[in-house]
Design a protein around this motif. Structure first.
Motif, short mmCIF file in Angstrom:
data_model
loop_
_atom_site.label_atom_id
_atom_site.label_comp_id
_atom_site.label_asym_id
_atom_site.label_seq_id
_atom_site.Cartn_x
_atom_site.Cartn_y
_atom_site.Cartn_z
N GLU B 189 46.96 46.96 43.04
CA GLU B 189 45.32 45.98 42.68
C GLU B 189 46.74 44.81 40.98
O GLU B 189 46.11 44.82 40.21
CB GLU B 189 44.92 46.88 42.19
CG GLU B 189 43.60 47.00 43.26
CD GLU B 189 42.19 47.09 42.88
OE1 GLU B 189 41.89 46.43 41.80
OE2 GLU B 189 41.80 47.56 43.13
N THR B 203 52.21 36.67 42.19
CA THR B 203 51.82 36.72 43.27
C THR B 203 53.65 35.87 43.75
O THR B 203 53.72 36.11 45.13
CB THR B 203 51.28 36.37 43.87
OG1 THR B 203 50.19 34.63 43.52
CG2 THR B 203 49.62 36.97 43.80
N THR B 221 45.11 45.10 47.26
CA THR B 221 44.28 44.04 46.74
C THR B 221 42.70 43.29 46.82
O THR B 221 42.93 44.22 48.16
CB THR B 221 45.15 43.08 47.18
OG1 THR B 221 45.14 41.24 46.52
CG2 THR B 221 45.69 42.46 48.46
#
Ligand SMILES: Nc1ncnc2c1ncn2[C@@H]1O[C@H](COP(=O)(O)OP(=O)(O)OP(=O)(O)O)[C@@H](O)[C@H]1O
Ligand SMILES: [Mg+2]
Lengths: 221, 271
Positions: B189, B203, B221
């Motif tokens: 996460e 990302t 995630t």
């Protein structure tokens, strides 16, 4: 005798006593830091014998008075064949006593470092010893410095007790001068001011500076 | 003691997985968190792990990073046991020394970054290479700068973490992990603690890793869109087991299991 005359007469002895007090403090403080680190880490050990040893040390030296410990080290240890000179007995007693308090500060400081720091160090495959030395202790140190400032002042104040085994520190000189002059207010008043100056205008500012310095190293300031 | 005679001492073969969980069990007291988990990750594969809170996603990564002890089964990395060691043909629970030799294949990034606050960005990246791998400072600095360049943080290399935003800290943390040259990267996460507007910078770094590097990755995630975009495979965890897994298009487009459908529609509503 005017205060000025009095001072010019006894100032050299007060200064030499202050020098001894400073030496007792510095040596005691160095021993304190060393013992605090060793026993603080030992108390966190998973080995029960090591941990037990640390717990016993901390309990004994925190649970009894510095004066009694000082007498033990100076008067009783010789009966077991360990004879220390009075100057050495003084700072060793101070270090052993304050080291027990310092060990708890070290342990608390280490525990205050977030678990994520231990894990991140493990994730880059650091050994336990390196993790402690490079990652955990530097952060623990910053967290425990304010408490160490207080302990250092306590150590300084505690050095006055060594006069009771005739170490010629500031307190010892003051008592001697008082015994020959009966000028109690002047002489103990002066001693009081000197102790205060040492604590408030030398030691405390130094510890503050150290806190700021370490905080800057951490990039917090 | 657990009978491990049924477990291989080594997984050999051309297509042997980079990571292999075999009947892995983890419990805290009476709470069973992972229940006979079997999971293989191929070399170079990007696997996303999704699922409700408490389903054991983080635990999977933490066990692979050896941050948690195993209660049953064996984990293999690159064909060799990680959680256990081969002692005269028998698998015994790994000791510290074994963990230190095997752990070097794995790197991890955490939800809260966990950068070392008393070190600058570049020092964070150099710490492992110098202290653990024994690189010279110059070599470690070169490597660190190269990686900070990769994550777009070279301009801030001399800043302490407290001077960096969350997204910047996470990118440095990725560089720090990569500096150890792991074969497997774990992401737990890594965008959950970030403000929405900086999620993209992290990302994008992960995207770059997927497209340009031959790393094996396991990513927990809550960002379904991202998982769908970049994963080779998605695993849906439920109650310490893999309830359903498959290519992202299938798992997201046409989930077979009811729990998967419920989870995905609940997530969609929350967005
Ligand atoms: N140290 C611990 N002691 C006791 N229980 C724990 C511990 N760590 C995790 N658990 C429990 O294990 C279960 C799985 O936790 P885990 O962190 O793997 O869940 P997760 O799927 O990552 O959830 P989330 O989406 O909330 O991060 C949870 O029920 C959690 O409460
Ligand atoms: Mg989690």
């Amino acid at each position: 005798m005017s205060f000025f005359e009095f001072m010019s007469l006894y100032w050299p002895r007060l200064m030499s006593g202050t020098g001894v007090t400073a030496a007792q403090f510095l040596l005691g403080a160095v021993l304190t830091v060393g013992l605090a680190l060793v026993f603080g880490l030992m108390k966190m050990s998973s080995n029960r014998a090591i941990k037990g040893f640390a717990v016993v040390y901390i309990e004994i030296f925190r649970g009894t008075s510095l004066l009694v410990q000082l007498y033990w080290i100076f008067f009783v240890l010789p009966l077991f064949g360990i004879t220390l000179e009075k100057f050495t007995a003084g700072w060793v007693a101070i270090g052993l006593n304050a080291g027990a308090y310092g060990a708890e500060l070290v342990r608390g400081g280490i525990m205050s470092v977030p678990k994520g720091q231990w894990e991140a160090a493990t994730a880059i495959n650091m050994s336990a010893a390196r993790r402690m030395r490079r990652i955990i202790l530097p952060q623990a140190l910053v967290n425990m410095l304010p408490a160490w400032g207080n302990l250092m002042v306590e150590i300084l104040k505690g050095t006055a007790l060594v006069s009771l085994i005739s170490v010629t520190d500031l307190m010892f000189e003051a008592k001697q001068i008082n015994a020959s002059t009966y000028l109690s207010a002047q002489i103990f008043g002066t001693a009081l001011v000197i102790y205060y100056i040492l604590a408030r205008f030398l030691l405390t500012p130094f510890m503050r500076w150290l806190e700021g310095f370490m905080a800057r190293k951490l990039g917090r300031a | 003691m657990e009978d491990l005679s049924g477990f291989p001492l080594e997984i050999v073969g051309e297509n042997s997985p980079m990571v292999s969980f075999k009947k892995v069990r983890k419990s805290y007291g009476s709470l069973v968190v992972l229940d006979d988990l079997d999971l293989d990750v191929a070399a170079g594969e990007m696997v996303s792990v999704i699922g409700p809170s408490g389903s054991g996603k983080t635990t999977v990564l933490r066990m692979l990073m050896t941050l948690e002890k195993i209660n049953g089964g064996v984990i293999y990395v690159d064909g060799k046991p990680l959680t256990h060691m081969d002692k005269g043909g028998k698998l015994l629970l790994a000791n510290d020394k074994h963990l230190r030799t095997r752990r070097s294949d794995i790197g991890m990034c955490f939800q809260h970054f966990n950068l070392f606050p008393h070190m600058t960005a570049i020092q964070n990246c150099m710490e492992g290479p110098v202290q653990v791998l024994g690189l010279s400072k110059a070599e470690a600095r070169d490597r660190g700068e190269e990686l900070l360049e990769l994550v777009g943080m070279i301009d801030k290399k001399d800043q302490h973490p407290s001077r960096l935003s969350g997204g910047q800290q996470q990118r440095v943390a990725i560089a720090r992990a990569l500096a150890m040259r792991p074969k497997v990267m774990l992401f737990d996460e890594v965008t959950s603690a970030l403000d929405p507007e900086v999620i993209g910078e992290v990302t994008n770094v992960i995207r770059k890793l997927v497209s340009e590097h031959n790393l094996t990755m396991l990513m927990v995630t809550h960002q379904m869109g991202f998982a769908r975009d970049i994963s080779d495979r998605v695993c849906f965890f439920y109650g310490g087991k893999i309830e359903e897994q498959g290519p992202p298009a299938e798992l997201f487009g046409n989930p077979k299991r009811e729990r998967t459908q419920q989870f995905l529609s609940a997530v969609k509503e929350a967005v």
